[in-house]
Enzyme design. Structure first.
Site, PDB file in Angstrom:
ATOM      1  N   HIS A  54     -38.112 -22.094  -1.780  1.00  0.00           N
ATOM      2  CA  HIS A  54     -38.321 -20.983  -2.736  1.00  0.00           C
ATOM      3  C   HIS A  54     -37.594 -19.714  -2.296  1.00  0.00           C
ATOM      4  CE1 HIS A  54     -41.319 -23.196  -5.089  1.00  0.00           C
ATOM      5  NE2 HIS A  54     -41.721 -23.671  -3.926  1.00  0.00           N
ATOM      6  N   ASN A 127     -46.318 -24.082  -9.616  1.00  0.00           N
ATOM      7  CA  ASN A 127     -44.961 -24.497  -9.966  1.00  0.00           C
ATOM      8  C   ASN A 127     -44.853 -24.599 -11.486  1.00  0.00           C
ATOM      9  OD1 ASN A 127     -43.572 -24.796  -7.513  1.00  0.00           O
ATOM     10  ND2 ASN A 127     -44.360 -26.849  -7.182  1.00  0.00           N
TER      11      ASN A 127
END
Ligand code: NDP
Length: 483
Positions: A54, A127
């Protein structure tokens, strides 16, 4: 215009920011040029380690407004009544790519949210997909290594990816999601978010409910094909970040409907699907979506590094009335997120503006690197104490959770099947979506060794014969090899 004087970090005014100090006009630079040294030394330290996953993200502030009453499930004050609001911050990210990678790569997107509630921060580190590739955190670093760069060549490598996935059938559901049209969102505003994990809610009566969170885009799902994504990446690596920032600047504030699925605690023992398995959804017909609220992003950060790069989310941040679940990956994330922040930005990360709760904080933590607030001044720093320091409150104790069984390494594949929900997903797709899915898979697998192609295509075939057959045809594999 009156310009304010430029200073060193210590606030002393600077006389020359254009020319370093030299011995004569053509002579060498002097070591006593403190400003030059400070400038170069600070510059060398501008980067903190990027997140290992990320790394590339975009973030914005917003508001969360409660529109549905879920107060019977949780004592969290945020949900006490319809109409309540709290400030929030969201960060959306790609997973495998580094800081400078293209926003339009095929990748799951992180959907990390921080709600500054009156009882402390609630972080939802979700997510844009409802499931994940692995169901035991012991496999997480292996999985990520397979998605990152080959140690010898330094290149991303499809063979590594498909080798891992084909040997990990629990990844099939998420692989199907990733290679579907939803694997590349058109913008960050056009994707859903999911807790993916099962969490819990508990009320004042001590009743616990298992919960899955859904954040449904009110802009509609929009996606990019591989070709569209590649064209955009060719001209703008930061397409998603730019789009989110520009939309908010234009006053087009993106919104998401927040919904939950709720399972009474004891249902978990008999429900046909393992409720704490991160590779599974709870079908809506079993646990329908319940309205909770609306989340709107409406304010851009002033400074990317301070607010987005230093934003630190942790699944363990939950006000009383909210809790974790036995999901093995969630259990590990409870530790690994704060651990990553301590490593990346330092032990006092929680006191940074973007991370700091909007309610008072009373801890006995003191000191540590870069303690930039008042370090609690002269307040007592041990507990118990007889000088009126902060104390615990037993009224907010989470109800006990019954645990049974022997401690062991239980095979997570025992009694678990990995095919039916991937098949359900394939079957709900339109013909166009099926063609995109198969095209994307064939494109990604075509250079992979035949044995790995076959091993993976058998998984697709087990999920749905039509699914497997189409991929086999695309790769030139005979149906006899996979059936
Ligand atoms: P439902 O028909 O009740 O739900 C289908 C869900 O799938 C909807 O939430 C929808 O989200 C989403 N969806 C629709 N088209 C696609 C697509 N092309 N790609 C990805 N998601 C899509 O069925 P079930 O609840 O029984 O679930 C069936 C399958 O749907 C699951 O196996 C799972 O793969 C997938 N799914 C299920 C979710 C769940 O929580 N139950 C959540 C997301 C996906 P939307 O309304 O935004 O279009």
């Amino acid at each position: 215009m009156n310009k304010c004087p430029m200073t060193t970090a210590a606030g002393t005014p600077i006389a020359d920011n254009q020319n370093s100090q030299t011995a004569g006009p053509r002579g060498p630079v002097l070591m006593q040029d403190y400003q030059l040294m400070e400038k170069m030394a600070h510059f060398n330290r501008e980067r903190v380690p990027e997140r290992v996953v990320h790394a590339k993200g975009a973030g914005a502030y917003g508001t969360f407004t409660i529109t549905g009453d879920i107060s019977r499930y949780t004592r969290a004050k945020l949900f006490a009544k319809v109409g309540k609001q709290c400030e929030m911050f969201g960060r959306f990210s790609s997973v495998a790519g580094e800081m400078g990678s293209a926003d339009t790569a095929r990748d799951p997107r992180g959907f990390a949210l921080k709600f500054y509630t009156e009882e402390g921060n609630w972080d939802m580190v979700g997510n844009n997909t409802p499931v994940f590739f692995v169901r035991d955190a012991l496999k997480f670093s292996d999985f990520i290594h397979s998605q990152k760069r080959d140690p010898a060549t330094g290149l991303r490598d499809n063979t590594m990816q498909w080798d891992f996935w084909s040997l990990s059938p629990e990844s099939l559901h998420q692989v199907t999601t990733l290679f579907s049209d939803r694997g590349i969102p058109a913008t960050l505003r056009n994707m859903n978010g999911y807790s993916s994990h099962t969490y819990s809610l508990w009320n004042d009566l001590g009743e616990r409910y298992w919960v899955k969170w859904h954040f449904k885009t009110m802009q509609g799902i929009k996606t990019l094909t591989n070709d569209e994504a590649a064209k955009i990446a060719g001209v703008d690596l930061d397409f998603h970040r730019r789009d989110l920032h520009a939309a908010i600047e234009r006053g087009e504030f993106p919104k998401w409907k927040v919904q939950i699925q709720i399972m009474p605690e004891l249902d978990a023992e008999t429900y046909r699907i393992h409720p704490f398995d991160l590779t599974k959804v709870w079908p809506h017909k079993d646990y329908p979506l319940i309205e909770v609220g609306i989340m709107e992003l409406n304010r851009n950060p002033q400074n990317y590094f301070a607010e987005v790069e230093q934003a630190a989310f942790e699944p363990g941040n939950m006000p009383p009335g909210m809790g974790a679940s036995p999901d093995k990956v969630l259990q590990a994330r409870l530790l690994s997120y704060p651990d990553a922040h301590r490593y990346r930005i330092g032990v006092n990360y929680a006191a940074l503006d973007v991370n700091k709760p909007r309610c008072p904080v009373h801890t006995y933590h003191r000191d540590g690197q870069t303690r930039f607030d008042g370090n609690s001044g002269g307040a007592v720093n041990y507990e118990p104490n007889s000088v009126g320091g902060p104390v615990e409150d037993v009224r907010i104790k989470e109800p006990p959770l019954k645990i049974s069984g022997d401690a062991d390494h239980y095979d997570h594949r025992d009694g678990n099947e990995d095919y039916s929900q991937a098949g359900d997903l394939f079957r709900l797709m339109s013909e166009d979506q099926k063609m995109q899915l198969v095209g994307n898979l064939v494109g990604a697998m075509k250079e992979v060794p035949h044995a790995i192609q076959v091993r993976q295509t058998i998984h697709f075939y087990k999920a749905d014969h039509d699914y497997g057959s189409r991929v086999a045809t695309g790769l030139g594999i005979s149906i006899d090899e996979i059936s």
